[in-house]
Structures are given as structure tokens and as C-alpha cells.
Design a protein around this motif. Structure first.
Motif, mmCIF file in Angstrom:
data_model
loop_
_atom_site.group_PDB
_atom_site.id
_atom_site.type_symbol
_atom_site.label_atom_id
_atom_site.label_comp_id
_atom_site.label_asym_id
_atom_site.label_seq_id
_atom_site.Cartn_x
_atom_site.Cartn_y
_atom_site.Cartn_z
ATOM 1 N N ARG A 117 0.759 -1.178 0.106
ATOM 2 C CA ARG A 117 -0.002 -0.172 -0.081
ATOM 3 C C ARG A 117 0.806 1.298 0.072
ATOM 4 O O ARG A 117 1.643 1.540 0.967
ATOM 5 N N CYS A 118 0.754 2.146 -1.144
ATOM 6 C CA CYS A 118 1.392 3.521 -1.120
ATOM 7 C C CYS A 118 0.402 4.441 -0.378
ATOM 8 O O CYS A 118 -0.578 4.795 -0.855
ATOM 9 N N PRO A 119 1.238 5.232 0.711
ATOM 10 C CA PRO A 119 0.247 6.214 1.300
ATOM 11 C C PRO A 119 -0.070 7.302 0.558
ATOM 12 O O PRO A 119 -0.799 8.137 0.887
ATOM 13 N N TYR A 120 0.688 7.551 -0.624
ATOM 14 C CA TYR A 120 0.494 8.824 -1.485
ATOM 15 C C TYR A 120 -0.460 8.301 -2.591
ATOM 16 O O TYR A 120 -1.437 9.179 -2.722
ATOM 17 N N CYS A 121 -0.329 7.221 -3.200
ATOM 18 C CA CYS A 121 -1.289 6.893 -4.173
ATOM 19 C C CYS A 121 -2.601 6.047 -3.456
ATOM 20 O O CYS A 121 -3.616 5.892 -4.153
ATOM 21 N N GLU A 122 -2.513 6.059 -2.201
ATOM 22 C CA GLU A 122 -3.659 5.617 -1.253
ATOM 23 C C GLU A 122 -4.224 4.231 -1.807
ATOM 24 O O GLU A 122 -5.439 3.896 -1.887
ATOM 25 N N ARG A 150 10.446 3.073 -1.762
ATOM 26 C CA ARG A 150 10.099 4.023 -2.728
ATOM 27 C C ARG A 150 9.389 3.553 -3.616
ATOM 28 O O ARG A 150 9.538 2.363 -4.171
ATOM 29 N N HIS A 151 8.180 4.285 -3.908
ATOM 30 C CA HIS A 151 7.369 3.892 -5.068
ATOM 31 C C HIS A 151 7.876 4.402 -6.341
ATOM 32 O O HIS A 151 7.383 5.109 -7.232
ATOM 33 N N MET A 152 8.975 3.524 -6.657
ATOM 34 C CA MET A 152 9.869 4.178 -7.604
ATOM 35 C C MET A 152 9.117 4.366 -8.950
ATOM 36 O O MET A 152 9.323 5.719 -9.651
ATOM 37 N N GLY A 197 5.685 4.609 -9.669
ATOM 38 C CA GLY A 197 4.440 5.152 -9.525
ATOM 39 C C GLY A 197 4.557 6.505 -9.508
ATOM 40 O O GLY A 197 5.289 7.121 -10.115
ATOM 41 N N CYS A 198 4.354 6.878 -7.900
ATOM 42 C CA CYS A 198 4.262 8.080 -7.793
ATOM 43 C C CYS A 198 5.866 8.769 -7.177
ATOM 44 O O CYS A 198 6.086 9.845 -7.287
ATOM 45 N N ALA A 199 6.754 7.947 -7.142
ATOM 46 C CA ALA A 199 8.161 8.139 -7.370
ATOM 47 C C ALA A 199 8.536 8.598 -5.744
ATOM 48 O O ALA A 199 9.509 9.009 -5.412
HETATM 49 ZN ZN LIG Z 1 2.669 5.972 -4.772
#
Ligand SMILES: [Zn+2]
Lengths: 98, 193
Positions: free
Chosen positions: A5-10, A59-61, A63-65
């Protein structure tokens, strides 16, 4: 494939989009030049490497980076939770006994 | 005077010839069609929350705040890539970089028009073709029309935009475009089978 789960991409996204970036919550000294060799060694080289719960930077390399933090169990490889970079170490972990 | 003269010379000189990678390549199979799309203007835009309104006004398109979404108006599309990062694609031949240059609010706009190549993947098996190398859930619930995301395809990074229920735009770096087109060609044959 793991879903993280990416906390920025939710949302949960496939692990192929992510990179591990080492242990989290390691504070760099404000006066790094004034550090003793021993303290610098601890900061720079020594990691907890636990069998069990570890706090890591990821790091969501692809994705949102963005960098964020994750709590992972090194035995089961299960992600207990993730949270945004800069947020404090969570006091309580979901599903943890203590 | 000297300055004016110099400027005139520069403006009159022919610009470097643009050679689009894979220009016009196409591939059709049962259920999927691939096509390399015509060149477009693109910028990579980074901006803090406080600058978003002014930039959106100058660009004439909403800068979406919600992850995995895009907004489109008059041939210009803004794709959310990260919390303060967007990819702007202009297919109407207008330069979004020039529009941003008029904005005084803090931002970073970098022209990447020639860095990317766009490939359209269309047809009833389009999602299956993209999914052969992209691990994201491309069902309509998880990735509806207008959804956009930086992700991966095989071994390379792409930006994926769903332009219709059965159509995707795959943006990849120019130097990866041979790989991406070949990968999608194989995927297309698989998806058709
Ligand atoms: Zn992300």
C-alpha cells in the motif's frame, strides 16, 4: 506477487513498482563533523537487522516516485502498515500483540 | 541593435529536423491494434499546492489532485503522477511550456516533448495486451476511463492512460520505444490468440 500500500497513491500496488531503501528512522546528526568515529560508525554502518518487525524506507519508484515508511515482518514478509515519510514511528501496530 | 539582429537570425534559422522514433508504425491483430501516435508537446510539471490554481488557469486544464486520475480539455491532458507532479500532454500543437512561463507562482516545468513516444493500444483485448507486461489491475473498477499512472511494462517504466473503455495510451521514453513496441506486438499476438 506482494501488494504494497502506497500512502501517497492511497492504494495497494504491485511490488514490481517499488524499491526498498533501507532502514527507516535513522536520524543524521546535525553536527556530522563533530561525531566521534564510534558514533559515526553506528549511524552509517550499523543496522538493527531484526528477525521480526522492521521499520523500513520504501520508494514507489515506478509509481508516484515518493519515499515512504513501511513496517514489515522479516519472517513472514508481511507488510503490517505503511505511512508517509516524516511521520513518527507508529506507537501501535495493527494486529500486534503488544 | 546587435541583440535584435541576433534574435532575428536565430528565429529565421530552420529548427533541427524532428525525427520521430517508430513514426507511423502500426500492428493489427484480432481484438487489438497498436499504433505509434503522432508527436505531441509534453512537459513534466512539479508544483506545490499554492501554485496549482495559477498553473491550471494558465494551462487551461485542471491539475488533478486525486491519485491515478487525469483531466482533459481542448487537446490537452494533465496526468497526476505524484502528489506534486504532473505530466502535461498537448496534442493540439500548442506549447504548454510557454503557458507556464507566464506563471510567476513557484513551479518547475521541463519540456520533454521529444523524450517520450506514445503508442495507442486499442480494441476489446487492449487491457489483456497491456497486462501481459504491466502488473496493475486494469479492470474498469480499478482503472476506469481517464485513469492514469506511472507504472512498468516488462522491464521499463511507462505512463499509462486509459482513454476509453477499450483504449490505452502508453507513454514511454524514446530510447525504450523499440522495446515497448516489440513487447506490445508480442503481447498483442498473445492476447489475440
Ligand atoms: Zn505511490
Amino acid at each position: 506477487m506482494l501488494l504494497i500500500r502506497c500512502p501517497y497513491c492511497e492504494e495497494e500496488r504491485p511490488e514490481l513498482e517499488f524499491r526498498n531503501a533501507g532502514e527507516a528512522h535513522i536520524a543524521r546528526s546535525a553536527d556530522i563533523a563533530g561525531e566521534s568515529d564510534d558514533d559515526f560508525e553506528k549511524f552509517f554502518f550499523i543496522r538493527s537487522n531484526p528477525k521480526g518487525i522492521i521499520y523500513e524506507r520504501w520508494r514507489h519508484m515506478h509509481g508516484c516516485a515518493r519515499f515512504f515508511n513501511a513496517v514489515r515482518d522479516t519472517v513472514s514478509d508481511k507488510f503490517l502498515m505503511t505511512y508517509k515519510a516524516g511521520e513518527p514511528k507508529p506507537a501501535k501496530l495493527p494486529g500486534a500483540s503488544k | 541593435m546587435a541583440k535584435t539582429a541576433t534574435r532575428k537570425t536565430v528565429a529565421a534559422a530552420p529548427s533541427a529536423e524532428r525525427r520521430a522514433a517508430l513514426a507511423g508504425q502500426e500492428l493489427s491483430a484480432t481484438g487489438v491494434r497498436l499504433a505509434v501516435l503522432p508527436p505531441a508537446e509534453r512537459i513534466s510539471l512539479r508544483a506545490p499546492e499554492a501554485s496549482v490554481a495559477a498553473l491550471a488557469k494558465a494551462l487551461g486544464v485542471t491539475l488533478p489532485r486525486k491519485p491515478k486520475t487525469s483531466a482533459s480539455k481542448a487537446g490537452r491532458t494533465a496526468l497526476w503522477l505524484g502528489p506534486d507532479e504532473w505530466l502535461i500532454i498537448d496534442e493540439a500543437g500548442k506549447d504548454p511550456l510557454a503557458d507556464c512561463a507566464e506563471v510567476t507562482a513557484l513551479h518547475s516545468a521541463v519540456g520533454i516533448s521529444h523524450r517520450n513516444i506514445a503508442i495507442s493500444v486499442t480494441g476489446p483485448a487492449a487491457a489483456a495486451a497491456v497486462n501481459s507486461g504491466c502488473p496493475q489491475d486494469l479492470s474498469l473498477d480499478a482503472f476506469p476511463m481517464g485513469a492514469a499512472s506511472r507504472t512498468i511494462l516488462g522491464k521499463v517504466e511507462i505512463v499509462l492512460l486509459r482513454t476509453a473503455e477499450d483504449a490505452f495510451r502508453v507513454e514511454c521514453w524514446r530510447s525504450f520505444s523499440d522495446y515497448v513496441f516489440t513487447f506490445l506486438s508480442e503481447a498483442t499476438r498473445d492476447a489475440a490468440a
